[in-house]
Design a protein around this motif. Structure first.
Motif, PDB file in Angstrom:
ATOM      1  N   MET A  54      38.588  31.711 108.082  1.00  0.00           N
ATOM      2  CA  MET A  54      37.412  32.106 108.857  1.00  0.00           C
ATOM      3  C   MET A  54      36.186  31.447 108.230  1.00  0.00           C
ATOM      4  N   LYS A  55      35.571  30.507 108.971  1.00  0.00           N
ATOM      5  CA  LYS A  55      34.399  29.816 108.435  1.00  0.00           C
ATOM      6  C   LYS A  55      33.139  30.302 109.140  1.00  0.00           C
ATOM      7  N   PHE A  56      32.146  30.661 108.361  1.00  0.00           N
ATOM      8  CA  PHE A  56      30.879  31.145 108.917  1.00  0.00           C
ATOM      9  C   PHE A  56      29.771  30.151 108.608  1.00  0.00           C
ATOM     10  N   GLY A  57      29.136  29.615 109.651  1.00  0.00           N
ATOM     11  CA  GLY A  57      28.060  28.642 109.494  1.00  0.00           C
ATOM     12  C   GLY A  57      26.773  29.303 109.023  1.00  0.00           C
ATOM     13  N   GLY A  58      25.783  28.476 108.743  1.00  0.00           N
ATOM     14  CA  GLY A  58      24.514  28.948 108.184  1.00  0.00           C
ATOM     15  C   GLY A  58      23.857  30.060 108.989  1.00  0.00           C
ATOM     16  N   THR A  59      23.929  29.950 110.327  1.00  0.00           N
ATOM     17  CA  THR A  59      23.270  30.974 111.135  1.00  0.00           C
ATOM     18  C   THR A  59      24.029  32.306 111.062  1.00  0.00           C
ATOM     19  N   SER A  60      25.303  32.244 110.693  1.00  0.00           N
ATOM     20  CA  SER A  60      26.089  33.481 110.610  1.00  0.00           C
ATOM     21  C   SER A  60      25.988  34.148 109.243  1.00  0.00           C
TER      22      SER A  60
ATOM     23  N   PHE B  25      28.056  12.278 120.943  1.00  0.00           N
ATOM     24  CA  PHE B  25      26.871  12.147 121.789  1.00  0.00           C
ATOM     25  C   PHE B  25      26.014  13.411 121.775  1.00  0.00           C
ATOM     26  N   GLY B  26      26.054  14.143 120.700  1.00  0.00           N
ATOM     27  CA  GLY B  26      25.041  15.178 120.526  1.00  0.00           C
ATOM     28  C   GLY B  26      25.490  16.622 120.617  1.00  0.00           C
ATOM     29  N   ALA B  27      26.730  16.902 121.047  1.00  0.00           N
ATOM     30  CA  ALA B  27      27.164  18.301 121.124  1.00  0.00           C
ATOM     31  C   ALA B  27      27.614  18.730 119.735  1.00  0.00           C
ATOM     32  N   LYS B  28      26.609  18.949 118.887  1.00  0.00           N
ATOM     33  CA  LYS B  28      26.903  19.075 117.461  1.00  0.00           C
ATOM     34  C   LYS B  28      27.292  20.484 117.040  1.00  0.00           C
ATOM     35  N   VAL B  29      28.040  21.170 117.854  1.00  0.00           N
ATOM     36  CA  VAL B  29      28.457  22.504 117.425  1.00  0.00           C
ATOM     37  C   VAL B  29      29.417  22.366 116.254  1.00  0.00           C
TER      38      VAL B  29
ATOM     39  N   ILE C 187      35.916  28.999 113.519  1.00  0.00           N
ATOM     40  CA  ILE C 187      34.589  28.505 113.158  1.00  0.00           C
ATOM     41  C   ILE C 187      33.588  29.450 113.801  1.00  0.00           C
ATOM     42  N   TRP C 188      33.010  30.325 113.016  1.00  0.00           N
ATOM     43  CA  TRP C 188      32.063  31.312 113.559  1.00  0.00           C
ATOM     44  C   TRP C 188      30.658  30.738 113.529  1.00  0.00           C
ATOM     45  N   THR C 189      29.984  30.765 114.707  1.00  0.00           N
ATOM     46  CA  THR C 189      28.659  30.185 114.787  1.00  0.00           C
ATOM     47  C   THR C 189      27.752  31.074 115.631  1.00  0.00           C
ATOM     48  N   ASP C 190      26.685  30.513 116.201  1.00  0.00           N
ATOM     49  CA  ASP C 190      25.723  31.362 116.917  1.00  0.00           C
ATOM     50  C   ASP C 190      25.729  31.150 118.428  1.00  0.00           C
ATOM     51  N   VAL C 191      26.750  30.478 118.936  1.00  0.00           N
ATOM     52  CA  VAL C 191      26.905  30.353 120.391  1.00  0.00           C
ATOM     53  C   VAL C 191      28.339  30.749 120.742  1.00  0.00           C
ATOM     54  N   ASP C 192      28.574  30.958 122.042  1.00  0.00           N
ATOM     55  CA  ASP C 192      29.864  31.486 122.488  1.00  0.00           C
ATOM     56  C   ASP C 192      31.028  30.518 122.375  1.00  0.00           C
ATOM     57  N   GLY C 193      30.761  29.321 121.917  1.00  0.00           N
ATOM     58  CA  GLY C 193      31.840  28.349 121.802  1.00  0.00           C
ATOM     59  C   GLY C 193      31.286  26.988 122.146  1.00  0.00           C
ATOM     60  N   MET C 194      32.174  26.062 122.452  1.00  0.00           N
ATOM     61  CA  MET C 194      31.739  24.761 122.935  1.00  0.00           C
ATOM     62  C   MET C 194      31.224  25.003 124.345  1.00  0.00           C
ATOM     63  N   LEU C 195      30.004  24.575 124.609  1.00  0.00           N
ATOM     64  CA  LEU C 195      29.406  24.848 125.902  1.00  0.00           C
ATOM     65  C   LEU C 195      29.451  23.601 126.775  1.00  0.00           C
ATOM     66  N   THR C 196      29.327  23.820 128.084  1.00  0.00           N
ATOM     67  CA  THR C 196      29.385  22.686 129.011  1.00  0.00           C
ATOM     68  C   THR C 196      28.207  21.740 128.812  1.00  0.00           C
ATOM     69  N   ALA C 197      27.147  22.197 128.140  1.00  0.00           N
ATOM     70  CA  ALA C 197      26.007  21.322 127.815  1.00  0.00           C
ATOM     71  C   ALA C 197      25.210  21.974 126.691  1.00  0.00           C
ATOM     72  N   ASP C 198      24.385  21.179 126.062  1.00  0.00           N
ATOM     73  CA  ASP C 198      23.541  21.691 124.984  1.00  0.00           C
ATOM     74  C   ASP C 198      22.614  22.773 125.542  1.00  0.00           C
ATOM     75  N   PRO C 199      22.662  23.967 124.973  1.00  0.00           N
ATOM     76  CA  PRO C 199      21.842  25.072 125.512  1.00  0.00           C
ATOM     77  C   PRO C 199      20.344  24.808 125.396  1.00  0.00           C
ATOM     78  N   ARG C 200      19.956  23.845 124.580  1.00  0.00           N
ATOM     79  CA  ARG C 200      18.533  23.541 124.471  1.00  0.00           C
ATOM     80  C   ARG C 200      18.076  22.599 125.591  1.00  0.00           C
ATOM     81  N   VAL C 201      19.041  22.054 126.339  1.00  0.00           N
ATOM     82  CA  VAL C 201      18.700  21.104 127.397  1.00  0.00           C
ATOM     83  C   VAL C 201      18.952  21.706 128.780  1.00  0.00           C
TER      84      VAL C 201
HETATM   85  P1  ADP Z   1      26.382  26.564 112.183  1.00  0.00           P
HETATM   86  O1  ADP Z   1      25.171  26.966 111.405  1.00  0.00           O
HETATM   87  O2  ADP Z   1      27.192  27.731 112.596  1.00  0.00           O
HETATM   88  O3  ADP Z   1      27.194  25.501 111.523  1.00  0.00           O
HETATM   89  P2  ADP Z   1      25.415  24.534 114.027  1.00  0.00           P
HETATM   90  O4  ADP Z   1      23.930  24.531 114.177  1.00  0.00           O
HETATM   91  O5  ADP Z   1      26.037  23.474 113.180  1.00  0.00           O
HETATM   92  O6  ADP Z   1      25.838  26.002 113.576  1.00  0.00           O
HETATM   93  O7  ADP Z   1      26.090  24.433 115.493  1.00  0.00           O
HETATM   94  C1  ADP Z   1      25.794  25.357 116.518  1.00  0.00           C
HETATM   95  C2  ADP Z   1      24.696  24.830 117.426  1.00  0.00           C
HETATM   96  O8  ADP Z   1      25.135  23.660 118.134  1.00  0.00           O
HETATM   97  C3  ADP Z   1      24.340  25.780 118.543  1.00  0.00           C
HETATM   98  O9  ADP Z   1      23.380  26.718 118.116  1.00  0.00           O
HETATM   99  C4  ADP Z   1      23.806  24.867 119.653  1.00  0.00           C
HETATM  100  O10 ADP Z   1      22.398  24.896 119.684  1.00  0.00           O
HETATM  101  C5  ADP Z   1      24.258  23.479 119.245  1.00  0.00           C
HETATM  102  N1  ADP Z   1      24.941  22.775 120.346  1.00  0.00           N
HETATM  103  C6  ADP Z   1      24.617  21.558 120.842  1.00  0.00           C
HETATM  104  N2  ADP Z   1      25.425  21.204 121.841  1.00  0.00           N
HETATM  105  C7  ADP Z   1      26.303  22.206 122.014  1.00  0.00           C
HETATM  106  C8  ADP Z   1      27.408  22.424 122.902  1.00  0.00           C
HETATM  107  N3  ADP Z   1      27.771  21.548 123.836  1.00  0.00           N
HETATM  108  N4  ADP Z   1      28.093  23.571 122.757  1.00  0.00           N
HETATM  109  C9  ADP Z   1      27.752  24.469 121.834  1.00  0.00           C
HETATM  110  N5  ADP Z   1      26.729  24.326 120.968  1.00  0.00           N
HETATM  111  C10 ADP Z   1      25.994  23.206 121.057  1.00  0.00           C
END
Ligand code: ADP
Ligand code: ASP
Ligand code: MG
Length: 458
Positions: A4-10, A260-264, A225-239
């Motif tokens: 179980m890995k917890f990222g910085g936001t967790s 290409f930027g989906a850096k989850v 991989i525990w993070t702060d979004v519900d999973g891999m999303l269909t697009a960057d939530p900031r866009v």
């Molecule tokens: P952690 O601190 O858990 O390692 P990261 O900041 O590395 O978290 O990764 C999670 C973030 O990735 C999310 O908060 C989200 O803003 C960003 N992100 C960009 N694109 C996507 C995507 N397609 N799906 C999910 N998250 C995305």
């Protein structure tokens, strides 16, 4: 057993670590916990190194003290006084060491990559102690294990590569026995050490890599991989406003999206696990009940369109036209040799009979690159461009999908269009100011037929 890995936001504050303890406590399978530094701490440590390098001893000391205070505040997590005192003593000792190191470096005004790693490692050293204490306090028997005694790497400071065989041996001798005894080992991600004991780091975002290496070495049944979004999303939530969760995605799709930027997460870092067929699940520590995303060798069989879309903003397009009428053979080689000499990676490439267009993200060497290219070609550059790409295995089998994707972008001035040989993505380049609009059109076309089920952060 699971990792179980917890990222910085967790692990960013007391509330986050409480949530973490609840999640780990409810899991009944034997488990190993891997943690990142508290969010933004690695950035702050790197900045501290920079201050030391410029000889700003006061600035560097203040930066260390601010970090120390932030970590001391975390001790509020621990209710039992002796355990809290123990955590505070360990935290004080760590930051006293860090202050001494930074003071010395500020005197010599030099921070080598080796010293930079020594400094950067303090984030995970501190967070792993906090998390282990919090778990104990929540009634989960746990023990902090210094990841530097487990993850053996080469000496490429800042981007160290693991010695898998040596690491696996340490996992079996130092970590597995704890798990077998019903104890939850807590390790910092991102950090390791050479066989000689010098501290190293795996590169930014490296905790995912640590989790995959530990999972592979321990033959885990799953890596979370525990993070702060519900999973891999269909697009960057900031866009895009309301992206959906992708329930299942293939490793290759996730890799292209990350590039290409989906850096989850950085999928190349979970390769050790994927190779062994260990499923990797991305989960939201704010909403542990959400299903998350499963990254596996094969993606979703029923996917109709692309799996997801991503964009990379602020790139520069370079058009390189052969000065002679037609492109002679050897032309492309000469072009790419210039980029190689300037160590500048190229993202998207398109060619026509007389010209080749590329995009780069790192502009530092642009003047030199252009000057050299002008020796044998006509060159023009355009800043402020963006790459938008749609990724999905479905592109391989569905001959109409590429056309439908481009159709969704109708009316937008596409400067470059590319579909690779692997045919799992369609990539376009357009003015950055239109990137959001392009992402929204694609998202509407392929992902918004029904109302979105779950948002991003809870
Ligand atoms: P952690 O601190 O858990 O390692 P990261 O900041 O590395 O978290 O990764 C999670 C973030 O990735 C999310 O908060 C989200 O803003 C960003 N992100 C960009 N694109 C996507 C995507 N397609 N799906 C999910 N998250 C995305
Ligand atoms: N703390 C490190 C970073 O911020 C590693 C990680 O969080 O994965 O890059
Ligand atoms: Mg991360």
């Amino acid at each position: 057993m699971i990792v179980m890995k917890f990222g910085g936001t967790s692990v960013k504050d007391v509330a986050a670590v409480r949530r973490l303890a609840g999640i780990v406590g409810r899991e009944k399978r034997p488990r190993v916990v891997v943690v990142s530094a508290l969010s933004k701490v690695t950035d702050a440590l790197i900045e501290t190194g920079r201050l030391a390098e410029t000889g700003d001893a006061n600035g560097a000391r203040e930066a260390v003290r601010a970090l120390h205070r932030r970590h001391v505040d975390m001790a509020a997590l621990v209710s039992l006084p002796p355990r809290r005192a123990e955590l505070l003593a360990a935290t004080d000792a760590l930051f006293a060491d860090l202050e001494a190191i930074v003071r010395a470096l500020a005197v010599v005004e030099e921070v080598s990559p080796r010293s930079a790693d020594t400094i950067a490692a303090f984030g995970e050293l501190a967070s792993s102690r906090i998390v282990a204490a919090a778990l104990e306090d929540a009634g989960v028997s746990s023990r902090v294990v210094d990841a530097r005694s487990v993850l053996v790497t080469d000496a490429a400071h800042g981007a160290a590569q693991p010695d898998r065989a040596a690491t696996d041996e340490r996992l079996l001798s130092l970590v597995k026995p704890l798990v077998d005894d019903g104890v939850v080992p807590v390790l910092g991600g991102f950090i390791g050490a050479t066989a000689g004991g010098l501290t190293t780091t795996l590169g930014r975002g490296g905790s995912d890599y640590s989790a995959a290496l530990f999972g592979a070495g321990l033959a885990a049944e799953e890596i979370q991989i525990w993070t702060d979004v519900d999973g891999m999303l269909t697009a960057d939530p900031r866009v895009v406003e309301a992206p959906r969760v992708v329930p299942r995605i293939s490793f290759d799709e996730a890799s292209e999206l990350a590039y290409f930027g989906a850096k989850v997460l950085h999928p190349s870092t979970i390769l050790p696990a994927v190779r062994l067929g260990i499923p990797v699940r991305i989960l939201n520590s704010h909403r542990p009940e959400a299903e998350g995303t499963l990254i596996a060798r094969e993606g979703a069989a029923d996917a109709e369109g692309p799996a997801a879309i991503a964009c990379k903003r602020g790139v520069t397009r370079i058009d390189i036209a052969s000065s002679r009428m037609l492109m002679a053979y050897g032309f492309l080689r000469r072009v790419f040799e210039v980029f190689e000499r300037f160590r500048t990676p190229v993202d998207v490439v398109t060619t026509s009979e007389v010209s080749v267009s590329v995009t780069i993200d790192d502009r530092r060497a642009l003047d030199g690159i252009v000057a050299e290219l002008r020796g044998f070609a006509d060159v023009s550059c355009e800043d402020g461009m963006a790459i938008v790409c749609a990724v999905g295995e479905r592109l391989r089998g569905d001959a109409q999908l590429a056309t439908r994707i481009l159709g969704a972008l109708e009316g937008l001035p596409l400067a470059m269009v590319s579909q690779g040989g692997s045919r799992t993505n369609i990539t376009v380049v357009l003015p950055d100011a239109l990137a959001k609009q392009a992402m929204e059109s694609l998202h509407r076309r392929f992902f918004e037929k029904e109302p979105a089920t779950s948002g991003a952060t809870a």
